[in-house]
Design an enzyme around this catalytic site. Structure first.
Site, PDB file in Angstrom:
ATOM      1  N   ASP A  38       0.851  -1.191   0.000  1.00  0.00           N
ATOM      2  CA  ASP A  38       0.000   0.000   0.000  1.00  0.00           C
ATOM      3  C   ASP A  38       0.883   1.237   0.000  1.00  0.00           C
ATOM      4  O   ASP A  38       1.988   1.207   0.551  1.00  0.00           O
ATOM      5  CB  ASP A  38      -0.924   0.008   1.245  1.00  0.00           C
ATOM      6  CG  ASP A  38      -2.177   0.845   1.032  1.00  0.00           C
ATOM      7  OD1 ASP A  38      -2.057   2.072   0.845  1.00  0.00           O
ATOM      8  OD2 ASP A  38      -3.274   0.277   1.053  1.00  0.00           O
ATOM      9  N   TYR A 157     -13.712   7.466 -13.063  1.00  0.00           N
ATOM     10  CA  TYR A 157     -13.683   6.205 -12.302  1.00  0.00           C
ATOM     11  C   TYR A 157     -14.303   5.083 -13.145  1.00  0.00           C
ATOM     12  O   TYR A 157     -13.753   3.980 -13.244  1.00  0.00           O
ATOM     13  CB  TYR A 157     -14.452   6.404 -10.996  1.00  0.00           C
ATOM     14  CG  TYR A 157     -14.458   5.217 -10.061  1.00  0.00           C
ATOM     15  CD1 TYR A 157     -13.412   5.021  -9.147  1.00  0.00           C
ATOM     16  CD2 TYR A 157     -15.503   4.302 -10.051  1.00  0.00           C
ATOM     17  CE1 TYR A 157     -13.418   3.941  -8.274  1.00  0.00           C
ATOM     18  CE2 TYR A 157     -15.512   3.227  -9.182  1.00  0.00           C
ATOM     19  CZ  TYR A 157     -14.468   3.044  -8.288  1.00  0.00           C
ATOM     20  OH  TYR A 157     -14.475   1.972  -7.434  1.00  0.00           O
ATOM     21  N   LYS A 161     -12.430   1.682 -14.524  1.00  0.00           N
ATOM     22  CA  LYS A 161     -12.875   0.352 -14.093  1.00  0.00           C
ATOM     23  C   LYS A 161     -13.336  -0.499 -15.276  1.00  0.00           C
ATOM     24  O   LYS A 161     -13.194  -1.722 -15.261  1.00  0.00           O
ATOM     25  CB  LYS A 161     -13.979   0.481 -13.051  1.00  0.00           C
ATOM     26  CG  LYS A 161     -13.506   1.077 -11.721  1.00  0.00           C
ATOM     27  CD  LYS A 161     -12.410   0.232 -11.074  1.00  0.00           C
ATOM     28  CE  LYS A 161     -12.064   0.693  -9.664  1.00  0.00           C
ATOM     29  NZ  LYS A 161     -10.991  -0.107  -9.043  1.00  0.00           N
TER      30      LYS A 161
END
Ligand code: NAD
Length: 263
Positions: A38, A157, A161
């Site tokens: 991360d 977004y 995706k």
């Protein structure tokens, strides 16, 4: 210790929060050794510590910006050197941001594509050679319901995706003969910090809103099953796709949405 991922080594990106943390913990509980990656190194370290508290030496953590090729290459190399091999990649790291096609800036667009789409390709690029050399593996990519159907207020977004689904199918076809599977998960709303960010600026299936509890209720009613998703819903699907239980499933974008995309 037995388990559905017994003996396997997995990378989970975005493991410092939300879905990635839940998946890393579940993978480890099912016997995998896990690299928790991360950009938020504190979050990743907390996830790894929560795993190692129960099963010592089962998890490592690493600070990785998944948009930077050298860092992604290092993530894969440190997984193989530290945990011995690489069987599973869960390319889950991502951001949420509200924005429609008129108002978005080029900077917002490029950042979203970099973090939510280019990163998935980079993780795949560096993971694949190890999986091919080892005779197989499973890549699980995090897409979204927004990659399958149009949802208001999240243009960049949605595009990122949907791109993840295209890459998933292409990799599945090209590397199927090498026994590497590649599938995508398309979740509807699961309340996490990412969703809070999107809702606070008016994005999401119910149009967002500042009052999170009220928006949760309104949003849940849009789903045929009348509730939002849980972290465990997504972690369980990732586990299935990562494991040999799904050994003949590849190139599939799985809706995880309480029936929303069927409506
Ligand atoms: P989250 O904010 O809780 O977790 C996302 C994690 O990704 C964070 O720990 C963050 O630090 C990390 N991250 C962000 N940018 C990064 C970078 N450049 N490099 C490395 N790590 C980075 O959000 P979440 O809801 O758990 O989201 C996880 C994934 O699931 C995302 O890809 C998101 O788009 C997807 N998703 C979420 C939902 C939902 O409703 N929560 C629905 C569909 C898809």
């Amino acid at each position: 210790m037995a388990g559905r991922l017994y003996g396997k080594v997995a990378i989970v990106t975005g493991a410092g929060s939300g879905i990635g943390r839940a998946a890393a913990q579940l993978f480890a509980a099912e016997g995998a050794r896990v690299m928790c990656a991360d950009i938020n190194d504190k979050g990743a370290a907390e996830t790894a510590a929560s795993i190692n508290d129960k099963a010592p030496k089962r998890a490592l953590s690493l600070k990785v910006d998944v948009t930077v090729p050298e860092q992604v290459e290092r993530m894969v190399a440190e997984t193989v050197s530290g945990l011995g091999k690489l069987d599973v990649l869960y390319a889950n790291a991502g951001i949420g941001e509200a924005g429609n096609a008129i108002d978005l800036s080029i900077e917002q667009w490029n950042r979203m594509i970099a973090i939510n789409l280019t990163s998935v390709w980079l993780s795949t690029k560096y993971a694949l050679p190890h999986m091919v050399a080892a005779g197989g593996g499973s890549i699980v990519n995090q897409s979204s319901l927004a990659g399958l159907v149009g949802i208001g207020g999240i243009a960049h977004y949605s595009a990122a995706k949907a791109g993840v689904i295209g890459l998933t199918r292409q990799v599945a076809v090209e590397y199927g003969p090498k026994k590497v599977r590649c599938n995508a998960i398309c979740p509807g709303t699961i309340f996490t910090p990412l969703v809070e960010t999107v809702w606070s600026k008016g994005g999401g299936v119910a149009g967002g809103g500042a009052d999170m509890e009220e928006t949760k209720k309104r949003s849940a009613l849009r789903y045929p099953m009348g509730r939002l998703g849980e972290l465990s819903d997504c972690a369980n699907l990732a586990l299935f796709l990562a494991s040999d239980e799904s050994s003949w499933i590849t190139g599939y974008a799985v809706p995880l949405d309480g029936g929303m995309s069927a409506a």
